[in-house]
Design a protein around this motif. Sequence first.
Motif, short mmCIF file in Angstrom:
data_model
loop_
_atom_site.label_atom_id
_atom_site.label_comp_id
_atom_site.label_asym_id
_atom_site.label_seq_id
_atom_site.Cartn_x
_atom_site.Cartn_y
_atom_site.Cartn_z
N VAL B 77 -2.96 0.66 6.88
CA VAL B 77 -1.76 1.80 7.38
C VAL B 77 -0.29 1.85 7.08
O VAL B 77 0.46 3.19 6.84
N PHE B 78 0.12 0.59 7.04
CA PHE B 78 1.33 1.15 7.23
C PHE B 78 1.62 0.80 5.30
O PHE B 78 2.74 1.96 5.85
N GLU B 81 0.72 5.18 5.29
CA GLU B 81 1.50 5.92 6.05
C GLU B 81 2.77 5.94 5.43
O GLU B 81 3.66 7.06 5.46
N HIS B 85 4.77 9.46 3.82
CA HIS B 85 6.08 10.11 4.14
C HIS B 85 6.65 10.49 3.27
O HIS B 85 7.49 10.98 3.02
N TYR B 89 4.62 14.33 3.82
CA TYR B 89 3.13 14.10 4.17
C TYR B 89 3.45 13.35 5.43
O TYR B 89 3.62 12.18 5.45
N ASP B 90 2.40 13.78 6.12
CA ASP B 90 2.73 12.78 8.08
C ASP B 90 1.39 12.55 7.39
O ASP B 90 -0.18 13.08 7.25
N CYS B 91 0.33 11.92 9.03
CA CYS B 91 -0.54 11.28 8.46
C CYS B 91 -1.19 11.23 10.39
O CYS B 91 -0.47 11.10 11.35
N ILE B 92 -2.68 11.63 10.64
CA ILE B 92 -3.72 11.66 11.94
C ILE B 92 -4.34 10.70 11.45
O ILE B 92 -5.16 10.14 10.05
N LEU B 93 -3.93 9.28 12.31
CA LEU B 93 -4.43 8.60 12.07
C LEU B 93 -6.37 8.24 13.48
O LEU B 93 -5.52 9.21 14.72
#
Lengths: 334, 334
Positions: B77-78, B81, B85, B89-93
């Motif tokens: 995820v690191f 993300e 970025h 884009y942002d991420c919804i986790l």
Amino acid sequence: MNIYDIAEMAGVSIATVSRVVNGSDKVSETTRQKVLNVIDKAGYTPNVFAQGLGLNTMHTVGILVPDISDIYMSSAVFYLEGCLHKYGYDCILSCSGFETKQKEQHIHMLLDKHIDALILVGSTYAGSGRDHAKTDYIRDAAEKVPVFIINGAVEGKNIYSSVCDDRRAVYVVTRKLIGKGRRHILFLTDSHSYSSNEKMAGYEKALNDEGLPVEGNLKIHVKNDIHYVRDLLLKSEAICFDSVICTNDSIAVGVVKFAKERGLSIPREMDIVGYNNSVLAVSCEPEISSIDNHTSEICDGTIENVISVLQGDSNVRKHFTVPCTLVKRSTTDF
Amino acid sequence: MNIYDIAEMAGVSIATVSRVVNGSDKVSETTRQKVLNVIDKAGYTPNVFAQGLGLNTMHTVGILVPDISDIYMSSAVFYLEGCLHKYGYDCILSCSGFETKQKEQHIHMLLDKHIDALILVGSTYAGSGRDHAKTDYIRDAAEKVPVFIINGAVEGKNIYSSVCDDRRAVYVVTRKLIGKGRRHILFLTDSHSYSSNEKMAGYEKALNDEGLPVEGNLKIHVKNDIHYVRDLLLKSEAICFDSVICTNDSIAVGVVKFAKERGLSIPREMDIVGYNNSVLAVSCEPEISSIDNHTSEICDGTIENVISVLQGDSNVRKHFTVPCTLVKRSTTDF
């Protein structure tokens, strides 16, 4: 009760409930009636139901961490996300790094997503706790949504904070080491954050209270890297110490490796205390006594606050403190 | 070029640029002109600028993981993300756990957030790779947004997948152990996932190719817990083995603790191979030889695919494979 309960009660999939609510014609009349009956019995109006589906509100909380690959932070996000999910909220995660400018950028991107609240994880966001101006960006964000800080204290309207009592935990451990006869206690930290400063303050106060000097060369900033710490200590012949307090477990593993390479008996010749009580503390031999900062407790308390604030409750604690406790293993004997 | 560049060029904060663009009257006329000049020079129309601010599109990618507190997943995820970025884009986790019903629920919640794409991290989402029906929920999701799977292969329209070559990596290591003279190689796994099955297939193929039997009692499912693994092996007097391949580093640390408690010399009397090349591999002594599955590479490749698909590129790889490599440390000598 939500879409998932409706699906379960009607014995159909969530997708089917969604299709019925949205008037899709891909559903058989029998199934449609079954779902509508359950919705009727549950007393839902389409509008309330739509809210539950997130059509009228995003039901989203922004979570900002400096580094999700860090064990402490990923475990905090694990608890936060799980708790939020129970209340029907999703989370938008953003990883800002440690630079102020990046933190500001990420907060702006999160605010652009129409989040309902913002959670900042990790004491880096509270600065050193000594410079008020450096946390202005948090007060700016709090003008738009309520802000919740995990393990850092920032003053301001619409800002709620929580800390674990790092100062007291390190104070107690340092006094125990002194009580055992240790006189040269090394303090290793990888950060200048609020939390790190609190830990150091606890260390210094214990020395002061026992009438011992605070020696500058026994407070060292290191990289958060096992081999770096081991090698640094192996090279530092000039520093004389008989015990070590570390601000995370990874540093403590480096100290264990150093002590073993030097042939020192742990804890007879050297006590080692880690921090965060992570899996790293039990991965080496001897296993490391580590200060547990009760991540799940601080996360649960924060989400309770988030939900209370979003529900308009006026009696929310502006600040709460969670105690830390030393989990004793084989690198200490007190 | 985006809002952050505009802010930098104008020498003002992002908040100020945002205020100017949104017509707030909290900005001085001088500052307003300065910002508008920069925007003019950059050739932005308000509309394009608004897009960059996320007003016309959510610019959001959903990321689903079973467990963010797991070292492998938090590091994935690191990378994801950070990469997203960079592309704005942002991420919804969302963290789904390992149950199919929960996975479906979480995917529905993510789709309700109007995400542009969905990334599934971890081979648990691909099922065992043997039962097609169990991955129908992924094909359902792919009817709405493109779906990208990290370390798992699922067939279907609008689905893109990537795997690390676990089968080959374990095959190579197993043959090396046999070449060294090992005849009783224990295989420890904590999962029935696609990836775990691939690893086991590599192990079995190597034994077959060398004319050795696949012994059922040498393939054991264990909990992902250091002390559990150590204690299980200490109790299992009946199982005879001279080397161990583990499907993650945490299991391997448990094996190291077992071997040390038994007084076995590592690797002379027992080879131990971990998986994921995480910080756990270097936290114990001896440090663990571990198969690196190149998380950053698979994440980078996936985000490239995400961006290409979202930009309408028709030449995107439906499936790609990243090789794994053994990082040699002190628990093996080949």
